[in-house]
Write a protein that holds these residues in place. Structure first.
Motif, short mmCIF file in Angstrom:
data_model
loop_
_atom_site.label_atom_id
_atom_site.label_comp_id
_atom_site.label_asym_id
_atom_site.label_seq_id
_atom_site.Cartn_x
_atom_site.Cartn_y
_atom_site.Cartn_z
N LEU A 1 -4.13 4.25 -22.00
CA LEU A 1 -3.00 4.27 -21.06
C LEU A 1 -3.20 3.28 -19.92
O LEU A 1 -2.28 3.01 -19.15
CB LEU A 1 -2.80 5.68 -20.50
N ASP A 2 -4.44 2.80 -19.80
CA ASP A 2 -4.75 1.80 -18.78
C ASP A 2 -4.30 2.26 -17.39
O ASP A 2 -3.56 1.56 -16.70
CB ASP A 2 -4.04 0.49 -19.18
N MET A 3 -4.74 3.43 -17.02
CA MET A 3 -4.27 4.04 -15.76
C MET A 3 -5.04 3.50 -14.55
O MET A 3 -6.11 2.94 -14.66
CB MET A 3 -4.47 5.57 -15.82
N ASP A 4 -4.46 3.76 -13.44
CA ASP A 4 -5.07 3.41 -12.16
C ASP A 4 -4.70 4.49 -11.17
O ASP A 4 -3.70 5.19 -11.38
CB ASP A 4 -4.45 2.09 -11.68
N TYR A 5 -5.45 4.58 -10.07
CA TYR A 5 -4.99 5.50 -9.02
C TYR A 5 -3.76 4.90 -8.35
O TYR A 5 -3.62 3.67 -8.27
CB TYR A 5 -6.10 5.74 -7.99
N PRO A 6 -2.84 5.74 -7.88
CA PRO A 6 -1.65 5.19 -7.23
C PRO A 6 -2.03 4.45 -5.95
O PRO A 6 -3.07 4.73 -5.36
CB PRO A 6 -0.81 6.43 -6.93
N ASP A 7 -1.16 3.52 -5.53
CA ASP A 7 -1.42 2.80 -4.28
C ASP A 7 -1.44 3.79 -3.13
O ASP A 7 -0.68 4.76 -3.12
CB ASP A 7 -0.31 1.77 -4.02
N PRO A 8 -2.30 3.53 -2.13
CA PRO A 8 -2.31 4.41 -0.96
C PRO A 8 -1.02 4.22 -0.15
O PRO A 8 -0.31 3.23 -0.32
CB PRO A 8 -3.52 3.93 -0.17
N ILE A 9 -0.74 5.16 0.73
CA ILE A 9 0.43 5.02 1.60
C ILE A 9 0.24 3.80 2.50
O ILE A 9 -0.89 3.39 2.79
CB ILE A 9 0.64 6.28 2.47
N ASP A 10 1.38 3.21 2.94
CA ASP A 10 1.33 2.04 3.82
C ASP A 10 0.55 2.36 5.09
O ASP A 10 0.71 3.42 5.67
CB ASP A 10 2.76 1.61 4.23
N GLY A 11 -0.27 1.41 5.49
CA GLY A 11 -0.97 1.53 6.77
C GLY A 11 -2.09 2.55 6.77
O GLY A 11 -2.55 2.99 7.84
N ILE A 12 -2.59 2.91 5.61
CA ILE A 12 -3.64 3.95 5.58
C ILE A 12 -4.89 3.49 6.34
O ILE A 12 -5.61 4.28 6.95
CB ILE A 12 -3.98 4.35 4.12
N ASP A 13 -5.11 2.16 6.35
CA ASP A 13 -6.31 1.61 6.99
C ASP A 13 -6.21 1.69 8.52
O ASP A 13 -7.20 1.53 9.22
CB ASP A 13 -6.54 0.16 6.53
N LYS A 14 -4.97 1.93 9.03
CA LYS A 14 -4.82 1.97 10.50
C LYS A 14 -4.78 3.41 11.03
O LYS A 14 -4.72 3.63 12.22
CB LYS A 14 -3.54 1.25 10.90
N ILE A 15 -4.82 4.34 10.12
CA ILE A 15 -4.73 5.73 10.59
C ILE A 15 -6.08 6.17 11.16
O ILE A 15 -7.13 6.00 10.54
CB ILE A 15 -4.30 6.66 9.43
N LYS A 16 -6.03 6.71 12.39
CA LYS A 16 -7.26 7.17 13.03
C LYS A 16 -7.15 8.68 13.28
O LYS A 16 -6.13 9.16 13.76
CB LYS A 16 -7.43 6.49 14.42
N LEU A 17 -8.18 9.38 12.98
CA LEU A 17 -8.20 10.81 13.29
C LEU A 17 -8.74 10.95 14.70
O LEU A 17 -9.79 10.39 15.04
CB LEU A 17 -9.09 11.56 12.28
N THR A 18 -8.01 11.67 15.54
CA THR A 18 -8.39 11.67 16.94
C THR A 18 -9.27 12.83 17.36
O THR A 18 -9.89 12.82 18.39
CB THR A 18 -7.12 11.66 17.83
N ASP A 19 -9.28 13.89 16.59
CA ASP A 19 -10.23 14.93 16.98
C ASP A 19 -10.89 15.54 15.74
O ASP A 19 -10.62 15.10 14.62
CB ASP A 19 -9.54 16.03 17.82
#
Ligand code: AMP
Ligand code: MG
Length: 277
Positions: free
Chosen positions: A259-277
């Motif tokens: 099936l030549d699968m792949d994981y789905p693309d991450p949501i836009d801007g995932i690299d900019k998301i910061k967890l604050t606490d």
């Protein structure tokens, strides 16, 4: 794979569409193409189990494909054991087993595919049918539960039904777990002698064994009539449980890899998301 680089080729057990099927010509106890010894089987199976789990995870995450595995075989052929040993590493979130027993009154009041169809997989899922609509051309034929005219025309329905599933995106894999009559005797004997296996023994097991030849004929015709490119049958040598598990595992891995699968693309801007606490 490990040092030994063993690989089983499950495709050698695929039934080519169009010809007759003679089960006698298909070995029940070969370990063809597998150079290893039984002693190496657990290690190889563990590797295949891990690979299958990875692929199933991707199937689930991507949710674009779906897989249906039809398990058929004589009594004691190892349908339950195959489910246990091949699927135990797979995430239960994404896998379902549907057991088809004798139809109840409501099921019998409908067409024979009615109770079957609702158990097809949705996107991202694997579903295993432990027995299936094939009982409606097997046990029904052997025990004369409906006239020949009725079960015979079902081959065409079944081809159409499975073609439809495949056309709509289901990977259909059908497995006939092939054991010898002697091996069935050993397994029934074991069920009689081992208290931990008594629960598996039914009176029907002895009476059904008497119909071995009639079941063989019914299977041969059912497999020949319904082996198609989109919904292929595989006749799995199953006298040796360890080899059966390896073949089935490798086969499902091959189907998923194709099936030549792949994981789905991450949501836009995932690299900019910061967890604050
Ligand atoms: P087991 O798989 O050993 O639990 O047994 C299930 C039983 O249900 C088997 O004897 C099957 O032949 C029977 N069975 C399954 N589907 C049908 C069907 N459509 N009609 C009649 N018997 C069936
Ligand atoms: Mg049984």
């Amino acid at each position: 794979m490990a040092e030994t680089e063993q690989r089983i080729d499950p495709d050698q057990y695929r039934v080519h569409p169009g010809g007759p099927v003679f089960l006698k010509k298909w070995s029940t106890n070969t370990t063809d193409g597998f150079e290893g010894e039984k002693s190496q089987a657990p290690e190889l199976l563990a590797r295949l189990n891990a690979r299958l789990a990875d692929l199933q995870q991707m199937l689930y995450a991507q949710a674009q494909h779906k897989m249906l595995i039809v398990l058929q075989g004589m009594d004691t052929s190892g349908k339950d054991g195959t489910i246990k040993h091949v699927f135990h590493t797979v995430n239960p979130l994404g896998v379902k087993v549907a057991n088809f027993k004798r139809p109840n009154e409501v099921e019998l009041a409908h067409d024979y595919l009615w109770r079957i169809h609702e158990h097809t997989p949705r996107n991202g899922r694997m579903v295993i049918w432990n027995r299936s609509h094939y009982e409606d051309v097997l046990v029904v034929r052997v025990h004369d539960l409906v006239p020949e005219k009725v079960w015979r025309r079902r081959f065409e329905h079944i081809r159409g039904f499975e073609q439809m599933l495949a056309d709509e995106g289901t990977v259909v894999v059908k497995l006939f777990l092939h054991i010898s009559k002697d091996e069935q005797k050993r397994r029934l004997q074991e069920r009689l002698e081992n208290p931990a296996k008594h629960w598996k023994f039914e009176h029907g097991d002895v009476s059904e064994r008497a119909h071995w030849d009639a079941y063989t004929e019914a299977y041969e015709e059912a497999i020949a009539e319904t082996a198609t490119d989109k919904a292929p049958w595989y006749i799995i040598p199953s006298d040796r449980k360890w080899y059966r598990n390896l073949v089935v595992s490798q086969l499902l891995i091959d189907k998923l890899e194709a099936l030549d699968m792949d994981y789905p693309d991450p949501i836009d801007g995932i690299d900019k998301i910061k967890l604050t606490d």
